[in-house]
Scaffold this active site. Structure first.
Site, mmCIF file in Angstrom:
data_model
loop_
_atom_site.group_PDB
_atom_site.id
_atom_site.type_symbol
_atom_site.label_atom_id
_atom_site.label_comp_id
_atom_site.label_asym_id
_atom_site.label_seq_id
_atom_site.Cartn_x
_atom_site.Cartn_y
_atom_site.Cartn_z
ATOM 1 N N VAL A 11 5.355 -2.572 -4.988
ATOM 2 C CA VAL A 11 6.193 -1.660 -5.266
ATOM 3 C C VAL A 11 7.117 -1.998 -6.213
ATOM 4 C CG1 VAL A 11 8.257 -0.586 -3.987
ATOM 5 C CG2 VAL A 11 6.040 -0.710 -2.642
ATOM 6 N N THR A 86 8.387 -5.703 4.251
ATOM 7 C CA THR A 86 8.603 -5.770 5.450
ATOM 8 C C THR A 86 7.537 -5.604 6.599
ATOM 9 O OG1 THR A 86 8.835 -3.203 5.157
ATOM 10 C CG2 THR A 86 10.728 -4.414 4.928
ATOM 11 N N LYS A 204 11.446 8.691 5.338
ATOM 12 C CA LYS A 204 10.267 7.879 4.684
ATOM 13 C C LYS A 204 9.213 7.724 5.809
ATOM 14 C CE LYS A 204 7.605 4.794 2.835
ATOM 15 N NZ LYS A 204 6.461 5.198 1.750
ATOM 16 N N GLY A 253 -13.175 11.533 8.544
ATOM 17 C CA GLY A 253 -13.680 10.062 8.098
ATOM 18 C C GLY A 253 -13.551 9.054 8.995
ATOM 19 N N CYS A 260 0.938 1.108 4.529
ATOM 20 C CA CYS A 260 1.832 1.937 4.807
ATOM 21 C C CYS A 260 1.656 2.705 6.081
ATOM 22 C CB CYS A 260 2.009 3.017 3.622
ATOM 23 S SG CYS A 260 2.382 2.321 2.141
ATOM 24 N N ARG A 327 -5.704 -4.038 3.375
ATOM 25 C CA ARG A 327 -4.970 -4.260 4.567
ATOM 26 C C ARG A 327 -5.229 -3.268 5.625
ATOM 27 N NH1 ARG A 327 0.818 -5.009 1.684
ATOM 28 N NH2 ARG A 327 0.021 -3.874 0.260
#
Length: 429
Positions: A11, A86, A204, A253, A260, A327
């Site tokens: 980011v 975070t 968010k 899928g 995220c 991840r």
């Protein structure tokens, strides 16, 4: 305006590049000296289309630089973006240790008014805590504002998303801080919503959780489609034509992954529990995602009998195409399960590499052909363009058994079946 971006990860680097492209003078700050040196040479430390040429362009323009010197960087900045990680804690909450560390660094080195911008994804109420941390760390009082400005970047399309945002969310306590942010983004052609910091923080999490809900909804529906003999792709197309629903994130899928959605859904659930509230729909979203890939494995077991002693080619390791991010990748979960069931797993990915814990038990191949040589089955886990153009007629003869299990429903089932392959997708017979 002199802008400092603290944290040069995915980011932070993207944010710095776009701010420099907008014409601002930008400094990227990181404590990792090795990372800083690579960035100074125009070499990003992650795979993302378009980042490397943009990095070289902005370095050459003189609008972008990188440093590891915290005090000098903070003192020289007018606006400071916090873009550190975070990561999730075991209970699902967000680990704010890096946010707190940066806030205290800012407070200790505050020499004049600064606008502090939280770009990292943080729980509701973090803006207030950052303001407290900055204030408590000051050696002498200086004015500052803290605003929330969450990012909405898709890995694999991050640079495009940052250059062409569909909206900009600004959470500010004061009119002046909100106006400063609007002035900074004046060249962006998109809606700008100025709201409270807590609202911006929740937007968010709410956005990512809603998208995860769409994915789990169509995935759970795919299980019913399997039992009814219905093609879930046609169902998704039919409901997606309703403009109130739309087609995005309705591709059935093996589940969602990445840095995220899993983290943000878990954090929102933790926030709800902290405040005595239940988000039962989101809890089910997580449960569906946790088990979705097992249904494709069950189809493969029904075909192969079991995996013991059989070679399985795993196409794709990244959680999605056009990134090297593994991840929470579903492909990694599948690899682990196959290894547990004594399969010989050969993996391929154009960009991602195996995690260290799987290097001894899974072979990473340099080509698709090598991975599929003598395979009893192929699992397509990531829909890289490279996999859509495989010469299936050629590789079929090198396989031990021509079985394909398409975890992303992207291959041409009819063509493959005609060629003699056994094909199964998700919610697709």
């Amino acid at each position: 305006m002199n802008i400092l971006v603290i944290g040069t990860g995915y980011v932070g680097t993207t944010t710095a590049l776009v701010l420099a492209e907008m014409g601002w003078n930008v400094t990227g700050l990181d404590t990792d000296v090795g990372k800083i040196e690579r960035l100074r040479q125009g070499l990003p430390h992650f795979y993302e289309p378009g980042v490397e040429p943009m990095l070289r362009k902005q370095l050459d323009s003189g609008r972008l630089r990188f440093t590891a010197h915290t005090r000098e960087a903070i003192e020289a900045a007018d606006t400071i973006f916090i873009c550190v990680g975070t990561p999730p804690l075991p209970d699902g909450s967000a680990d704010l240790r890096y946010i707190k560390q940066v806030a205290e660094d800012i407070g200790r080195n505050l020499n004049a008014y600064k606008l502090v911008v939280i770009k990292s994804t943080v729980p509701v109420g973090t803006q207030r805590r950052v303001a407290e941390w900055v204030g408590a760390a000051q050696t002498e009082p200086k004015q500052f504002d803290v605003v929330s400005n969450p990012e909405f970047l898709r890995e694999g399309k991050a640079l495009y998303d940052a250059l062409h945002p569909d909206r900009i969310i600004i959470g500010a306590d004061t009119v002046s801080a909100g106006q400063r942010m609007k002035n900074m983004y004046h060249s962006m052609d998109c809606p700008i919503l100025v709201t409270t910091p807590k609202t911006a923080e929740l937007i968010k999490y709410a956005a990512n959780s809603f998208l995860a809900t769409k994915i789990s909804y169509i995935n759970e529906l795919s299980r019913l489609c399997d039992k009814l003999g219905i093609n879930v792709k046609e169902v998704a197309q039919g409901i997606g034509l309703d403009p109130r629903i739309g087609t995005s994130f309705l591709q059935a899928g093996i589940g969602y992954g990445g840095s995220c959605f899993p983290k943000d859904v878990a954090s929102l659930l933790h926030t709800a529990h902290e405040h005595g509230s239940e988000l039962k729909l989101l809890e089910e979203v997580v449960a569906v995602n946790r088990t979705q890939y097992m249904h494709l494995l069950e189809k493969a077991r029904a075909r192969l009998g079991d995996f013991s002693g059989k070679k399985v080619a795993l196409l794709g390791l990244a959680f999605k195409p056009d990134t090297d991010d593994i991840r929470e990748s579903i492909a990694i979960r599948i690899a682990e399960r196959l290894v547990d069931e004594r399969a010989y797993v050969a993996a391929h990915d154009p960009a991602a590499v195996l995690p260290a814990e799987l290097c001894a038990s899974v072979a990473q191949c340099s080509s698709v052909e090598q991975a599929m040589q003598d395979a009893h089955a192929v699992f397509l886990c990531t829909e890289w363009d490279e996999y859509l153009s495989i010469d299936w007629a050629a590789v079929k003869h090198s396989m031990h058994q021509p079985n394909i299990f398409d975890g992303r429903n992207v291959l041409d089932a009819g063509k493959l079946t005609t060629m003699g392959f056994f094909y199964q997708g998700v919610g697709y017979r």
